[in-house]
Design a protein around this motif. Structure first.
Motif, PDB file in Angstrom:
ATOM      1  N   MET A 213      65.761   9.478  57.241  1.00 14.00           N
ATOM      2  CA  MET A 213      65.227   9.996  55.987  1.00 14.00           C
ATOM      3  C   MET A 213      66.280  10.158  54.898  1.00 14.00           C
ATOM      4  SD  MET A 213      62.179  12.498  57.397  1.00 14.00           S
ATOM      5  CE  MET A 213      63.163  13.604  58.385  1.00 14.00           C
ATOM      6  N   GLY A 214      67.541   9.912  55.227  1.00 16.03           N
ATOM      7  CA  GLY A 214      68.590   9.940  54.219  1.00 16.03           C
ATOM      8  C   GLY A 214      69.095   8.566  53.837  1.00 16.03           C
ATOM      9  N   ARG A 215      68.451   7.483  54.367  1.00 16.20           N
ATOM     10  CA  ARG A 215      68.846   6.126  54.011  1.00 16.20           C
ATOM     11  C   ARG A 215      67.645   5.243  53.690  1.00 16.20           C
ATOM     12  NH1 ARG A 215      71.023   2.776  57.403  1.00 16.20           N
ATOM     13  NH2 ARG A 215      72.347   1.762  55.871  1.00 16.20           N
ATOM     14  N   ASP A 216      66.570   5.380  54.475  1.00 10.65           N
ATOM     15  CA  ASP A 216      65.384   4.564  54.207  1.00 10.65           C
ATOM     16  C   ASP A 216      64.828   4.904  52.830  1.00 10.65           C
ATOM     17  OD1 ASP A 216      65.853   3.755  56.773  1.00 10.65           O
ATOM     18  OD2 ASP A 216      64.006   4.591  57.616  1.00 10.65           O
ATOM     19  N   PRO A 217      64.418   3.919  52.038  1.00 16.73           N
ATOM     20  CA  PRO A 217      64.143   4.135  50.610  1.00 16.73           C
ATOM     21  C   PRO A 217      63.129   5.235  50.295  1.00 16.73           C
ATOM     22  CG  PRO A 217      64.267   1.790  51.077  1.00 16.73           C
ATOM     23  CD  PRO A 217      64.337   2.481  52.401  1.00 16.73           C
ATOM     24  N   VAL A 218      61.994   5.266  50.986  1.00 20.90           N
ATOM     25  CA  VAL A 218      60.946   6.226  50.600  1.00 20.90           C
ATOM     26  C   VAL A 218      61.353   7.666  50.878  1.00 20.90           C
ATOM     27  CG1 VAL A 218      58.564   6.944  51.030  1.00 20.90           C
ATOM     28  CG2 VAL A 218      59.104   4.511  50.792  1.00 20.90           C
ATOM     29  N   PRO A 219      61.757   8.029  52.101  1.00 26.13           N
ATOM     30  CA  PRO A 219      62.154   9.428  52.316  1.00 26.13           C
ATOM     31  C   PRO A 219      63.443   9.802  51.602  1.00 26.13           C
ATOM     32  CG  PRO A 219      62.545   8.125  54.278  1.00 26.13           C
ATOM     33  CD  PRO A 219      61.778   7.252  53.347  1.00 26.13           C
ATOM     34  N   LEU A 220      64.347   8.828  51.392  1.00 29.39           N
ATOM     35  CA  LEU A 220      65.570   9.115  50.643  1.00 29.39           C
ATOM     36  C   LEU A 220      65.234   9.515  49.208  1.00 29.39           C
ATOM     37  CD1 LEU A 220      68.606   9.162  50.071  1.00 29.39           C
ATOM     38  CD2 LEU A 220      68.501   6.681  49.738  1.00 29.39           C
ATOM     39  N   HIS A 221      64.355   8.775  48.565  1.00 31.58           N
ATOM     40  CA  HIS A 221      63.966   9.106  47.193  1.00 31.58           C
ATOM     41  C   HIS A 221      63.323  10.491  47.135  1.00 31.58           C
ATOM     42  CE1 HIS A 221      62.740   8.428  43.056  1.00 31.58           C
ATOM     43  NE2 HIS A 221      61.502   8.798  43.379  1.00 31.58           N
ATOM     44  N   PHE A 222      62.489  10.779  48.113  1.00 35.01           N
ATOM     45  CA  PHE A 222      61.853  12.096  48.190  1.00 35.01           C
ATOM     46  C   PHE A 222      62.918  13.180  48.291  1.00 35.01           C
ATOM     47  CE2 PHE A 222      58.283  14.510  50.696  1.00 35.01           C
ATOM     48  CZ  PHE A 222      58.231  15.464  49.682  1.00 35.01           C
ATOM     49  N   MET A 223      63.912  12.989  49.153  1.00 35.60           N
ATOM     50  CA  MET A 223      64.986  13.961  49.319  1.00 35.60           C
ATOM     51  C   MET A 223      65.780  14.143  48.028  1.00 35.60           C
ATOM     52  SD  MET A 223      68.390  13.782  51.757  1.00 35.60           S
ATOM     53  CE  MET A 223      67.532  13.803  53.333  1.00 35.60           C
ATOM     54  N   GLN A 224      66.142  13.049  47.394  1.00 34.57           N
ATOM     55  CA  GLN A 224      66.950  13.143  46.171  1.00 34.57           C
ATOM     56  C   GLN A 224      66.217  13.865  45.052  1.00 34.57           C
ATOM     57  OE1 GLN A 224      67.661   8.902  45.900  1.00 34.57           O
ATOM     58  NE2 GLN A 224      69.827   9.157  46.437  1.00 34.57           N
ATOM     59  N   GLN A 225      64.910  13.642  44.955  1.00 31.43           N
ATOM     60  CA  GLN A 225      64.141  14.271  43.896  1.00 31.43           C
ATOM     61  C   GLN A 225      63.825  15.729  44.198  1.00 31.43           C
ATOM     62  OE1 GLN A 225      63.308  12.803  40.877  1.00 31.43           O
ATOM     63  NE2 GLN A 225      64.710  11.229  41.640  1.00 31.43           N
TER      64      GLN A 225
END
Length: 381
Positions: A213-225
């Motif tokens: 979840m810190g590299r795959d695009p969808v969960p990473l974007h969620f985390m960053q936002q």
């Protein structure tokens, strides 16, 4: 080099897409242990590492003497004995107990959510497939990477049926969002899970929060936002530095007076709310299996390196032996404590509604010997 010769280095065999490799990589970095990293496509992995351990799984660690260690917890235990500096386990009772409990909750408690977040969103799939493909043919063409990535994806997706109903994704997002919100609140006050010092509690979360979840695009974007402090912790965990610039005056120490931060206990409660009953159910199922089969203490549970056990009345549900083993580790530590320290641990779990977890008893708890699980009469030390 002859495949039977030790390399003279610590070598971590794994990949950046690998859930469990992430735990060991950050551990080695934060501990300051010199190591090399190699992919599973390395010829030595096929010719020496896999035959020596009897397992194809990653991560695996080769020591300078040529010993091969498989399983994150086994690797941690071996290296803690060799490298006591920057200890991954606190010495005080409550902090150490909760660190051991996170070996189960952090890794196995979040693996299902991380797996679904990897394979459910279509926007992840190209990145994930190319990333897996690169692990097996790093200098390959895009077409070759995609070929190998598809092979891995097909194997992973065969392990479970994904329900693509929108309500399922909403449930996943709610669970992940709550976890991020709780961690975000924690990182307002602390650089690490148990204070100013990294621990097993941090490393155990890196499989979910970095590799998936810190590299795959969808969960990473969620985390960053949604949780920029959590994203910053993920970044910081992947560096060798201990003290972060956000907390320059925080000593590199575990929380004072054996107090587990309340903000972190909220994270523990969230994972237990979602997964605690499953682990208790698995312990009961394991006990039923032992009662039904009456195995001889010390005998092999299975020739598989990650076996499951089941009983006739639990069709479709099996107990992961590794989960039983990890739960027993925390319970064994608890039972070795004196009465006063046990009372403090009970009070800590009672405050979040999970004191009963300490009453779980496991019959012939599994013991790991030579990368296989055996039945054992005594509690593990």
């Amino acid at each position: 080099m002859d495949n039977s010769e030790p390399t003279g280095h610590y070598i971590l065999y794994g990949s950046y897409a690998s859930y469990y490799t992430a735990k060991n990589r950050v551990y080695l970095r934060k501990k300051g242990i010199p190591f090399l990293e190699r992919l599973p496509s390395d010829p030595r992995f096929r010719n020496y590492i896999r035959p020596t351990s009897g397992s194809h799984r990653i991560p695996q660690l080769e020591t300078p003497e040529g010993e091969v260690l498989q399983d994150s917890t086994v690797i941690f235990d071996a290296l803690e004995a060799r490298f006591p500096e920057i200890p991954a386990l606190p010495t005080t009772p409550r902090l150490r107990f909760i660190a051991h409990l996170m070996e189960l909750l952090g890794s196995e408690g979040l693996v299902g959510l991380a797996w679904r977040y990897r394979w459910f969103p279509e926007h992840n799939l190209h990145f994930v497939k190319m990333d897996f493909g690169r692990s097996f043919k790093p200098q390959g063409t895009d077409e070759e990477l995609l070929h190998y990535g598809n092979l891995i994806a097909d194997r992973m997706l065969s392990r479970g049926n994904l329900n693509h109903d929108a309500s399922v994704f909403e449930e996943m997002a709610q669970s992940y969002g709550t976890l991020l919100d709780l961690l975000e609140a924690h990182f307002q006050q602390y650089p690490f899970m148990l204070g100013g010092h990294p621990s097993i509690a941090d490393y155990s979360l890196m499989g979910a929060l970095h590799a998936h979840m810190g590299r795959d695009p969808v969960p990473l974007h969620f985390m960053q936002q949604r949780a920029p402090r959590v994203f910053r912790w993920v970044e910081h965990m992947n560096t060798p530095e201990i003290q972060s610039p956000e907390f320059p005056n925080t000593p590199i120490e575990y929380a004072a007076e054996d107090q587990v931060p309340r903000t972190f206990m909220a994270v523990v409660k969230h994972i237990l709310d979602e997964q605690g009953q499953r682990f208790v159910r698995e312990a009961h199922l394991y006990n039923k299996h032992v009662e039904a089969t009456q195995p001889k203490p010390g005998s092999l549970i299975s020739d598989e390196d990650q076996p499951q056990v089941s009983s006739d009345d639990q069709a479709g549900f099996g107990a992961g032996v590794i989960n039983i083993w990890l739960l027993q580790r925390s319970l064994s530590f608890f039972h070795r404590l004196g009465a006063e320290d046990q009372s403090l641990c009970r009070q800590m779990l009672a405050q979040i509604g999970y004191e009963d977890l300490l009453n779980v008893e496991i019959k012939l708890p599994p013991q790991r010997i030579g990368n296989r699980f055996h039945y054992h009469m005594m509690r593990e030390s």
